[in-house]
Design a protein around this motif. Structure first.
Motif, PDB file in Angstrom:
ATOM      1  N   LYS A  44       0.948  -1.236  -0.042  1.00 44.65           N
ATOM      2  CA  LYS A  44      -0.120   0.043   0.066  1.00 44.65           C
ATOM      3  C   LYS A  44       0.440   1.229   0.365  1.00 44.65           C
ATOM      4  N   ASP A  45       1.900   1.255   0.824  1.00 43.56           N
ATOM      5  CA  ASP A  45       2.824   2.827   1.243  1.00 43.56           C
ATOM      6  C   ASP A  45       3.153   2.733  -0.463  1.00 43.56           C
ATOM      7  N   LEU A  46       3.731   1.677  -1.432  1.00 46.34           N
ATOM      8  CA  LEU A  46       4.304   1.865  -2.482  1.00 46.34           C
ATOM      9  C   LEU A  46       3.785   2.237  -3.169  1.00 46.34           C
ATOM     10  N   PHE A  47       1.876   1.450  -3.571  1.00 50.17           N
ATOM     11  CA  PHE A  47       1.160   2.228  -3.967  1.00 50.17           C
ATOM     12  C   PHE A  47       0.706   3.804  -3.936  1.00 50.17           C
ATOM     13  N   ASN A  48       0.472   3.880  -2.879  1.00 48.22           N
ATOM     14  CA  ASN A  48       0.233   5.457  -2.656  1.00 48.22           C
ATOM     15  C   ASN A  48       1.660   6.506  -2.846  1.00 48.22           C
ATOM     16  N   ARG A  49       2.610   5.552  -2.769  1.00 53.93           N
ATOM     17  CA  ARG A  49       3.897   7.357  -3.227  1.00 53.93           C
ATOM     18  C   ARG A  49       4.164   7.112  -4.813  1.00 53.93           C
ATOM     19  N   GLU A  50       3.952   5.857  -5.069  1.00 53.14           N
ATOM     20  CA  GLU A  50       4.630   5.546  -6.683  1.00 53.14           C
ATOM     21  C   GLU A  50       3.898   5.580  -7.814  1.00 53.14           C
ATOM     22  N   VAL A  51       3.112   4.201  -7.390  1.00 55.09           N
ATOM     23  CA  VAL A  51       2.015   3.590  -8.391  1.00 55.09           C
ATOM     24  C   VAL A  51       0.791   3.644  -9.189  1.00 55.09           C
ATOM     25  N   LYS A  52       0.589   4.522  -7.956  1.00 53.61           N
ATOM     26  CA  LYS A  52      -0.771   5.614  -8.053  1.00 53.61           C
ATOM     27  C   LYS A  52      -0.650   6.245  -9.689  1.00 53.61           C
ATOM     28  N   ASN A  53       0.281   7.103  -9.693  1.00 53.30           N
ATOM     29  CA  ASN A  53       0.958   7.362 -10.290  1.00 53.30           C
ATOM     30  C   ASN A  53       0.728   7.218 -12.459  1.00 53.30           C
ATOM     31  N   LEU A  54       0.990   5.892 -12.454  1.00 51.34           N
ATOM     32  CA  LEU A  54       0.818   5.128 -13.290  1.00 51.34           C
ATOM     33  C   LEU A  54       0.090   5.511 -14.276  1.00 51.34           C
ATOM     34  N   SER A  55       0.552   4.847 -15.751  1.00 54.18           N
ATOM     35  CA  SER A  55      -0.780   5.540 -17.055  1.00 54.18           C
ATOM     36  C   SER A  55      -1.636   4.059 -16.833  1.00 54.18           C
ATOM     37  N   ILE A  56      -2.791   3.849 -17.235  1.00 50.27           N
ATOM     38  CA  ILE A  56      -3.430   3.061 -17.694  1.00 50.27           C
ATOM     39  C   ILE A  56      -2.584   1.517 -18.108  1.00 50.27           C
ATOM     40  N   SER A  57      -2.124   2.431 -19.489  1.00 44.89           N
ATOM     41  CA  SER A  57      -1.289   1.251 -20.074  1.00 44.89           C
ATOM     42  C   SER A  57      -0.144   0.787 -19.051  1.00 44.89           C
ATOM     43  N   GLN A  58       0.085   1.380 -18.711  1.00 41.46           N
ATOM     44  CA  GLN A  58       1.406   1.175 -17.081  1.00 41.46           C
ATOM     45  C   GLN A  58       0.962   0.014 -16.365  1.00 41.46           C
ATOM     46  N   GLY A  59      -0.493   0.745 -16.243  1.00 43.53           N
ATOM     47  CA  GLY A  59      -1.131  -0.175 -15.035  1.00 43.53           C
ATOM     48  C   GLY A  59      -1.473  -1.963 -15.499  1.00 43.53           C
ATOM     49  N   GLU A  60      -1.823  -1.631 -17.054  1.00 45.87           N
ATOM     50  CA  GLU A  60      -2.094  -2.989 -17.558  1.00 45.87           C
ATOM     51  C   GLU A  60      -1.002  -3.866 -17.674  1.00 45.87           C
ATOM     52  N   ILE A  61      -0.287  -3.166 -18.601  1.00 41.31           N
ATOM     53  CA  ILE A  61       1.342  -4.089 -18.400  1.00 41.31           C
ATOM     54  C   ILE A  61       2.045  -4.606 -16.907  1.00 41.31           C
ATOM     55  N   LEU A  62       1.230  -4.236 -15.587  1.00 44.27           N
ATOM     56  CA  LEU A  62       2.680  -4.030 -14.303  1.00 44.27           C
ATOM     57  C   LEU A  62       1.763  -5.556 -13.419  1.00 44.27           C
ATOM     58  N   ILE A  63       0.340  -5.867 -14.616  1.00 43.78           N
ATOM     59  CA  ILE A  63      -0.388  -6.402 -14.243  1.00 43.78           C
ATOM     60  C   ILE A  63      -0.647  -7.593 -14.341  1.00 43.78           C
ATOM     61  N   LYS A  64      -0.067  -7.752 -16.020  1.00 47.14           N
ATOM     62  CA  LYS A  64       0.702  -8.937 -16.302  1.00 47.14           C
ATOM     63  C   LYS A  64       1.833  -9.003 -15.851  1.00 47.14           C
ATOM     64  N   LEU A  65       2.744  -8.051 -15.596  1.00 47.49           N
ATOM     65  CA  LEU A  65       4.054  -8.327 -15.098  1.00 47.49           C
ATOM     66  C   LEU A  65       3.990  -9.500 -13.277  1.00 47.49           C
ATOM     67  N   ILE A  66       3.197  -8.895 -12.494  1.00 45.95           N
ATOM     68  CA  ILE A  66       2.901  -9.445 -11.037  1.00 45.95           C
ATOM     69  C   ILE A  66       2.682 -11.172 -11.486  1.00 45.95           C
ATOM     70  N   ASP A  67       1.516 -11.309 -12.545  1.00 48.30           N
ATOM     71  CA  ASP A  67       1.290 -12.586 -12.468  1.00 48.30           C
ATOM     72  C   ASP A  67       2.796 -13.482 -13.379  1.00 48.30           C
ATOM     73  N   ARG A  68       3.892 -12.144 -14.008  1.00 47.76           N
ATOM     74  CA  ARG A  68       4.792 -12.976 -14.248  1.00 47.76           C
ATOM     75  C   ARG A  68       5.476 -13.302 -13.268  1.00 47.76           C
ATOM     76  N   GLU A  69       5.704 -12.462 -12.037  1.00 50.22           N
ATOM     77  CA  GLU A  69       6.434 -12.292 -11.341  1.00 50.22           C
ATOM     78  C   GLU A  69       6.081 -13.857 -10.253  1.00 50.22           C
ATOM     79  N   THR A  70       5.643 -14.242  -9.693  1.00 47.54           N
ATOM     80  CA  THR A  70       4.494 -14.598  -8.986  1.00 47.54           C
ATOM     81  C   THR A  70       3.938 -16.085  -9.495  1.00 47.54           C
ATOM     82  N   GLY A  71       3.592 -15.752 -10.428  1.00 52.33           N
ATOM     83  CA  GLY A  71       2.707 -17.149 -10.882  1.00 52.33           C
ATOM     84  C   GLY A  71       1.773 -17.083 -10.360  1.00 52.33           C
TER      85      GLY A  71
END
Length: 202
Positions: free
Chosen positions: A120-147
């Protein structure tokens, strides 16, 4: 005249000595060897040396400037969100290790709460400023990292209700937390990640 002859004679003598000195210097001694590893192939010893990895990357050609610009935007977005995905993956793996160390429900709950706060701290500090396209990529990469998809991670950590609420909010912004990462479908993203020298913990 005598001076010139004397100078020439001295120069030739020095040159001769220098040549002999050079010959002595480069002459290999009995112990002047280079030690390398060797392997026996059909009774013959063959030396081998481990070399650094060499990457062979073909230069990509784009049909149009628009396609090139689109790829450049994708590369920028992937590189921007990759550190967040890596952090999420590392933190999730740490949480799994922490949970495995105890069966005490109270301690496990404290581990989950600590992980939730960090994200949450990371989200409030940085992630909330991502664009929609960057958010979509982040969601995919989280799956890539964690399975696991972002939806599954929220469900595991916070329960079904929280996962449903988060998915509903994500939908408002055009995201789907259930998005999975498919290497074949995301070839451009995968190539961009690998070109940075990073692969995956999976």
């Amino acid at each position: 005249m005598k001076t010139k002859v004397l100078f020439l004679f001295c120069s030739l003598m020095l040159l001769g000595r220098f040549s002999k000195a050079q010959n002595v210097f480069v002459k290999a001694g009995t112990n002047d060897t280079i030690r390398v590893s060797a392997i026996n192939i059909d009774g013959q010893m063959m030396p081998w040396i481990v070399l650094n990895e060499v990457k062979v990357i073909d230069r990509r050609n784009f049909a149009t400037k628009e396609a090139y610009d689109k790829y450049r935007r994708l590369r920028y977005n992937v590189i921007k969100v990759l550190p967040y995905a890596r952090f999420a993956g590392q933190r999730y793996r740490q949480l799994e290790r922490d949970l495995a160390t105890t069966s005490d429900k109270r301690k496990q709950k404290a581990f989950v709460k600590s992980c939730d706060k960090e994200i949450k701290d990371l989200f409030n500090r940085e992630v909330k400023n991502l664009s929609i396209s960057q958010g979509e990529i982040l969601i995919k990469l989280i799956d890539r990292e964690t399975g696991n998809s972002s939806y599954d991670l929220v469900k595991d950590l916070k329960g079904n209700v929280s996962a449903f609420v988060m998915q509903s909010v994500a939908r408002i912004f055009g995201h789907d937390l259930k998005n999975k990462y498919d290497v074949d479908e995301e070839r451009d993203i995968e190539n961009i990640i690998r070109s940075t020298g990073y692969y995956s913990y999976q």
